[in-house]
Design an enzyme around this catalytic site. Structure first.
Site, mmCIF file in Angstrom:
data_model
loop_
_atom_site.group_PDB
_atom_site.id
_atom_site.type_symbol
_atom_site.label_atom_id
_atom_site.label_comp_id
_atom_site.label_asym_id
_atom_site.label_seq_id
_atom_site.Cartn_x
_atom_site.Cartn_y
_atom_site.Cartn_z
ATOM 1 N N ASP A 198 0.832 -1.213 0.000
ATOM 2 C CA ASP A 198 0.000 0.000 0.000
ATOM 3 C C ASP A 198 0.863 1.258 0.000
ATOM 4 O OD1 ASP A 198 -2.446 1.329 -0.085
ATOM 5 O OD2 ASP A 198 -2.598 1.468 2.105
ATOM 6 N N TYR B 164 -19.365 21.989 -26.074
ATOM 7 C CA TYR B 164 -19.502 23.421 -25.790
ATOM 8 C C TYR B 164 -20.017 23.627 -24.364
ATOM 9 C CZ TYR B 164 -19.235 24.156 -30.871
ATOM 10 O OH TYR B 164 -18.840 24.180 -32.187
ATOM 11 N N SER C 131 -18.614 34.241 -31.162
ATOM 12 C CA SER C 131 -19.387 33.841 -32.345
ATOM 13 C C SER C 131 -20.883 34.083 -32.159
ATOM 14 C CB SER C 131 -19.149 32.356 -32.640
ATOM 15 O OG SER C 131 -19.558 31.571 -31.529
ATOM 16 N N GLU D 58 -12.424 29.400 -27.110
ATOM 17 C CA GLU D 58 -13.029 30.639 -26.609
ATOM 18 C C GLU D 58 -12.914 30.718 -25.085
ATOM 19 O OE1 GLU D 58 -16.543 31.471 -29.912
ATOM 20 O OE2 GLU D 58 -16.806 29.832 -28.472
#
EC number: 2.7.11.1
Length: 538
Positions: free
Chosen positions: A187, A419, A379, A388
């Protein structure tokens, strides 16, 4: 490791579909029957004895327990003062009620046995004494006051390859002494290393041997343990030996040099697949600035073929570590330091909560963000793309690296169309500006807590995310597992606030997560083509 007791109902036989108004069995709240339901025949529960030969039974007869130093899945670590000498130590108190399975109990026994077995070493924390009372096991250990490895790196303004080499050399010396004495750590991760004190020259020490085991040469293991991002591929394949520690140390080295794990994904199955494929990416920043020697060592430590992987001694003999003091001392850049500070990827619950907060913003709070969005939307489409977003953030004074910008875009783009619309941008802005005050967070929590009982339960989470793209049972389960830190199978307001303020951090991964989930995932991967190892971009 273990989970909390009690169940939240059950499903009818042969009916696996979740239905409205009907409780589904809570997989995160399991009764293992160790603490009730058994007894001595007279109705009295049997006492749980964990340690074979503790130093004593009453820790407070010798020590005064002080302030809390840390809290984990199984108990609390306190400052501990010897009443006679005034020497200070750390006391790790493991609550017996948290030890739900025989495996949990055996882990504690073995941790004590291994720490007693290990020789004194400047980079391994020393176990002084052990106590066991009715409620807890207490491990009195050397106190490490210097803080966590990553926290110290972040606190320094200048972080270099030379600093990473020094840390790696120390970690590998710990691995070497473990293997020399027949101990496999299993670990290794940054959280399991603390600095001994606050001095710049403080030694780095390994502090946790809770998953370690004794091994003999040639012995193979099949139990899946460890923390997901640091697991070697052969752990998932259930056939491994001490080579797994070299892999985990290689993952730490990779993170030290670039700030993120080499094998990353948003779901545990994705993480497992990335580990199996073992594809390294040395193209993005800051790798072009990193020396070829460092990259060569990483390749050899993260070789998916455990037979070809370097041994601890071979790692220490590698030119990059042999010449650690002359490794490049040029800053790797603010990007790495920032990533180490917090590499956050928002889960679906947080994304949804941010949108709820965005909807509750006052006109005054939201108007400035909308104006910023309109400036970026050159735009005039009512949505912005990543280019952008980048230009707009630069105008607003936020210089975000391309990789991190993509993470931000992915987190905000709820409908996955490439977008951000205005609402998605507002939600991201809430996250970036840390605008989630208490009132906002309470409203968001209430949105999910439909029955007003003070908790977000599995059914409520499933219902709230039912209209989200890509929300499967696995995603819902993963959210509960990540956010539900006390493992009671539901999300409290405090846990919700912690998630909103810190995000889902890859550094935090419980033993419960790996043991229970990765067992089933490894079986699934064994049955498909995911086990094929591909090339990489090294």
């Amino acid at each position: 490791m273990g989970n909390c007791c009690g169940t939240a109902g059950s499903l009818a036989q042969n009916d696996n579909k979740p239905k409205k108004g009907r409780k589904k069995q809570n997989p995160f709240s399991i009764d293992y029957g160790l603490h009730h339901g058994g007894g001595d025949g007279g109705g009295r529960p049997l006492k749980l004895i964990v340690l074979n030969d503790p130093t004593g039974r009453e820790i407070e007869s010798k020590y005064t327990l002080g302030r809390e130093l840390g809290r984990g899945e199984f108990g609390v670590t306190y400052l501990c003062t010897d009443k006679e000498t005034d020497d200070v130590f750390a006391c790790k108190s493991i609550l017996k009620k948290k030890l739900r399975t025989a495996v949990d109990i055996e882990d504690v026994r073995r941790e004590v046995e291994i720490m007693r077995h290990m020789p004194e070493h400047p980079n391994v924390v020393t176990l002084k004494e052990t106590y066991e009372d009715e409620h807890a096991v207490h491990l009195v250990m050397e106190l490490c006051e210097g803080g966590e490895l990553f926290d110290r790196i972040v606190a320094r303004g200048h972080y270099t390859e030379r600093a990473a080499a020094a840390v790696t050399k120390t970690i590998m010396e710990v691995v070497q002494v473990c293997h020399k004495h027949g101990v496999m750590h299993r670990d290794l991760k940054p959280e399991n290393f603390l600095f001994g004190n606050k001095k710049e020259t403080a030694p780095l020490k390994a502090i946790d041997f809770g998953l370690s085991v004794f091994f003999k040469p040639g012995e193979r293991f099949n139990e899946i343990v460890g923390s997901p991002y640091y697991m070697a591929p052969e752990v998932l394949k259930r056939n491994y030996g001490p080579e797994v520690d070299i892999w985990s140390a290689g993952v730490i080295l990779y993170i030290l040099l670039c700030g993120v794990p080499p094998f990353w994904a948003e779901t545990e199955q994705g993480v497992a697949q990335a580990i199996i494929r073992s594809v390294l990416d040395f193209r993005r920043d800051p790798w072009p600035k990193v020396s070829e020697n460092a990259k060569d060592l990483i390749r050899k430590m993260l070789d998916p073929d455990q037979k070809r992987r370097l041994t601890a001694q071979q790692v220490l003999d590698h030119p990059w570590l042999q010449n650690a003091k002359t490794a490049p001392n040029v800053s790797l850049g603010e990007t790495v330091r920032a990533r180490l500070k917090q590499f956050t990827v928002m889960n679906k619950l947080k994304k949804r909560a941010l949108r709820v907060i965005a909807e509750h913003l006052s006109d005054e709070e939201a108007s400035g963000i909308r104006e910023g969005f309109q400036i970026m939307d050159t735009s005039q489409r009512g949505k912005i793309n990543i280019d952008e977003l980048k230009i707009g953030l630069q105008k607003l004074g936020h210089a975000i690296p391309q990789d991190d910008l993509q993470i931000l875009m992915d987190a905000g783009d709820i409908d996955r169309d490439g977008y951000l619309d205005c609402d998605e941008f507002i939600a991201i802005s809430v996250h970036l500006r840390k605008m989630g005050n208490d009132e906002h967070l309470k409203k968001a929590f209430a949105f999910f807590d439909q029955n007003n009982n003070g908790y977000i339960e599995i059914e409520e989470l499933r219902e709230a995310l039912s209209d989200e793209l890509g929300t499967s049972e696995e995603v819902v389960d993963a959210i509960i597992r990540d956010v539900d830190t006390d493992k009671d199978g539901r999300i409290s307001y405090e846990e919700f606030v912690t998630m909103m303020k810190t995000g889902t951090d890859w550094r935090k991964a419980s033993r419960q997560y790996s043991r229970e989930r990765f067992n089933s995932i490894s079986l699934k991967l064994m049955q498909d083509a995911s086990l094929q190892v591909n090339g990489d971009t090294r």
